[in-house]
Design a protein around this motif. Structure first.
Motif, short mmCIF file in Angstrom:
data_model
loop_
_atom_site.label_atom_id
_atom_site.label_comp_id
_atom_site.label_asym_id
_atom_site.label_seq_id
_atom_site.Cartn_x
_atom_site.Cartn_y
_atom_site.Cartn_z
N SER A 152 38.11 35.89 37.01
CA SER A 152 39.32 35.36 36.36
C SER A 152 40.27 36.48 35.95
CB SER A 152 38.95 34.51 35.14
OG SER A 152 38.27 35.30 34.18
N GLU A 153 39.73 37.70 35.75
CA GLU A 153 40.57 38.84 35.37
C GLU A 153 41.25 39.48 36.58
OE1 GLU A 153 41.05 39.67 32.26
OE2 GLU A 153 39.61 38.25 31.41
N LYS A 154 40.88 39.04 37.78
CA LYS A 154 41.48 39.53 39.04
C LYS A 154 41.25 41.02 39.27
CE LYS A 154 43.30 35.45 39.73
NZ LYS A 154 42.71 34.52 40.72
N ARG A 155 40.16 41.56 38.71
CA ARG A 155 39.85 42.97 38.92
C ARG A 155 38.74 43.16 39.95
NH1 ARG A 155 40.46 43.20 32.99
NH2 ARG A 155 38.20 43.10 32.74
N LEU A 156 37.86 42.19 40.05
CA LEU A 156 36.73 42.27 40.96
C LEU A 156 36.95 41.35 42.16
CD1 LEU A 156 33.89 42.07 38.27
CD2 LEU A 156 35.01 44.12 39.19
N GLY A 157 36.49 41.79 43.33
CA GLY A 157 36.68 40.98 44.52
C GLY A 157 38.14 40.75 44.85
N ASN A 158 38.98 41.73 44.52
CA ASN A 158 40.42 41.62 44.71
C ASN A 158 40.86 42.60 45.80
OD1 ASN A 158 43.25 41.70 44.53
ND2 ASN A 158 43.25 41.44 42.31
N GLY A 159 41.48 42.07 46.84
CA GLY A 159 41.90 42.89 47.96
C GLY A 159 42.93 43.96 47.63
N LYS A 160 43.56 43.89 46.45
CA LYS A 160 44.48 44.94 46.02
C LYS A 160 43.72 46.24 45.73
CE LYS A 160 47.52 44.12 42.84
NZ LYS A 160 48.10 43.64 41.57
N TYR A 161 42.45 46.10 45.34
CA TYR A 161 41.68 47.27 44.90
C TYR A 161 40.54 47.65 45.83
CZ TYR A 161 44.19 45.77 40.74
OH TYR A 161 45.18 45.37 39.87
N ALA A 162 40.31 46.90 46.88
CA ALA A 162 39.24 47.21 47.83
C ALA A 162 39.78 47.03 49.24
CB ALA A 162 38.03 46.31 47.61
N ASP A 163 39.57 48.04 50.08
CA ASP A 163 40.02 47.93 51.47
C ASP A 163 39.16 46.93 52.25
OD1 ASP A 163 42.03 50.02 51.32
OD2 ASP A 163 40.36 51.42 51.15
N ILE A 164 37.88 46.90 51.91
CA ILE A 164 36.95 45.96 52.52
C ILE A 164 36.16 45.29 51.40
CG2 ILE A 164 34.98 45.66 54.08
CD1 ILE A 164 35.81 48.28 55.46
N ILE A 165 36.03 43.99 51.46
CA ILE A 165 35.18 43.25 50.51
C ILE A 165 34.06 42.60 51.29
CG2 ILE A 165 35.06 41.27 48.92
CD1 ILE A 165 38.00 41.88 48.18
N ILE A 166 32.85 42.77 50.81
CA ILE A 166 31.70 42.11 51.43
C ILE A 166 30.99 41.28 50.37
CG2 ILE A 166 31.33 43.81 53.25
CD1 ILE A 166 29.30 45.20 51.48
N ALA A 167 30.25 40.28 50.81
CA ALA A 167 29.52 39.45 49.86
C ALA A 167 28.36 38.74 50.54
CB ALA A 167 30.45 38.41 49.22
N SER A 168 27.36 38.47 49.75
CA SER A 168 26.26 37.60 50.15
C SER A 168 26.48 36.24 49.51
CB SER A 168 24.92 38.18 49.67
OG SER A 168 23.90 37.21 49.77
N THR A 169 26.12 35.18 50.24
CA THR A 169 26.18 33.83 49.67
C THR A 169 24.77 33.20 49.61
OG1 THR A 169 26.72 32.89 51.84
CG2 THR A 169 28.55 33.49 50.41
N GLY A 170 23.77 34.08 49.58
CA GLY A 170 22.39 33.62 49.45
C GLY A 170 22.03 33.38 47.99
N SER A 171 20.85 32.86 47.73
CA SER A 171 20.39 32.62 46.36
C SER A 171 19.86 33.91 45.77
CB SER A 171 19.28 31.57 46.35
OG SER A 171 19.76 30.32 46.73
N PRO A 172 20.15 34.20 44.48
CA PRO A 172 20.89 33.35 43.54
C PRO A 172 22.28 33.91 43.26
CG PRO A 172 19.52 34.88 42.32
CD PRO A 172 19.43 35.28 43.77
#
Length: 317
Positions: A152-172
């Motif tokens: 909600s603070e728009k600091r994490l997972g934000n394309g303005k601050y990371a050239d590449i974003i990766i993520a897992s959608t596994g549990s948990p």
């Protein structure tokens, strides 16, 4: 008894309907549009796992790979070594990255820094200062936002601050489908260079449908987890990075192993666990107890349960 976090009932129902052939929408395209909106990146690839997303990202890097000395993900090193990358270990403040330590490094052109949104899941990285330094020094930033997407603070997972974003959608994870992941970037060359590993990454309409469903309230789920963690940090005397946002609580203690064992018996969970022991590269490399709030079902984050956790921990310290 506490409950381990699993995909929501709505997510499971959505995935089931797709598996039965009752949904005609292109769920992959729908998921990609939602991820674009969240990250601000124009290019998105749904992958088979978080590690597969890392593999694709690292395949695109031609220079050195900078990896934090702790508080990251062990897959960073494993995949980098498999790909024959030259690894530069970055000194950190118990996982937190500072530009002061980055300045001490001697890196080649076309190098990259890979890190997680939260150091050891415990403390929010200063993505703005990291991004500014790296842009000024031609270092590609890769943020593993598995725990920070929807901030909600728009600091994490934000394309303005990371050239590449990766993520897992596994549990948990915060986007909790049981499998899958994604990689995003505004740089089309990242995807052009990695066409082969992308082809090896298979996904399905079922997984994409689950991701779509989970993304609808990912921000609220992350905020709930962060607030629960903050409450524990405020009520346990000695915690690492006490004033930083996080999704777990790390408590340094010389008798961490015994205390962790006792807490597992006092705070039972239906499967897997939410009490772990350090030293652990994925957390911190010192003796400590890690209370993985991110692993708990959201209904377990009510005040009554949090007070129970606080009481038992304080009694053991």
């Amino acid at each position: 008894m506490f409950k381990f976090k699993t995909p929501s009932k709505k997510t499971l129902e959505t995935m089931s309907e797709i598996a039965k052939g009752n949904v005609n929408e292109n769920m992959e395209a729908k998921a990609i549009d939602k991820i674009k909106s969240l990250t601000g990146h124009e290019n998105v690839k749904i992958t088979s796992s978080g590690n597969n997303s890392i593999f694709i990202a690292l395949c695109a890097i031609e220079g050195d790979l900078i990896i934090p000395d702790q508080g990251g993900w062990h897959g960073f090193k494993q995949i980098a070594k498999f790909l024959g990358k030259n690894i530069i270990t970055l000194k950190t403040d118990l996982g937190l990255i500072s530009t002061e330590y980055l300045e001490e490094l001697d890196v080649k052109e076309n190098s990259a820094l890979i890190y997680t949104s939260f150091a050891g899941y415990c403390a929010e990285q200063d993505t703005k200062s990291i991004s500014k330094y790296c842009k000024n020094n031609n270092i590609t930033t890769i943020e593993d936002a598995s725990a920070g997407i929807g901030d909600s603070e728009k600091r994490l997972g934000n394309g303005k601050y990371a050239d590449i974003i990766i993520a897992s959608t596994g549990s948990p994870k915060i986007i909790n489908v049981g499998s899958g992941g994604f990689i995003t970037s505004n740089d089309e060359d990242i995807f052009r260079k990695t066409s082969l590993p992308q082809k090896l990454s298979k996904t399905s309409q079922i997984v994409c449908g689950g991701i779509c469903c989970e993304l609808d309230n990912v921000g609220e789920k992350l905020e709930l987890t962060v607030n629960a963690t903050k409450h524990l940090k405020n009520n346990i005397e000695t915690t690492l990075h006490a004033n930083k946002r996080g999704v777990n609580v790390i408590i340094p203690h010389d008798n961490a192993k015994e205390i962790s064992w006792n807490l597992k018996k006092l705070l039972p969970i239906d499967k897997s666990g939410f009490i772990t022991t350090c030293p652990n590269y994925n957390r911190v490399k010192q003796k400590a107890i890690a209370v993985e709030i991110k692993n708990l079902a959201y209904e377990c984050l009510e005040n009554e349960n949090l007070e129970k956790i606080i009481e038992e921990i304080n009694n053991q310290l």
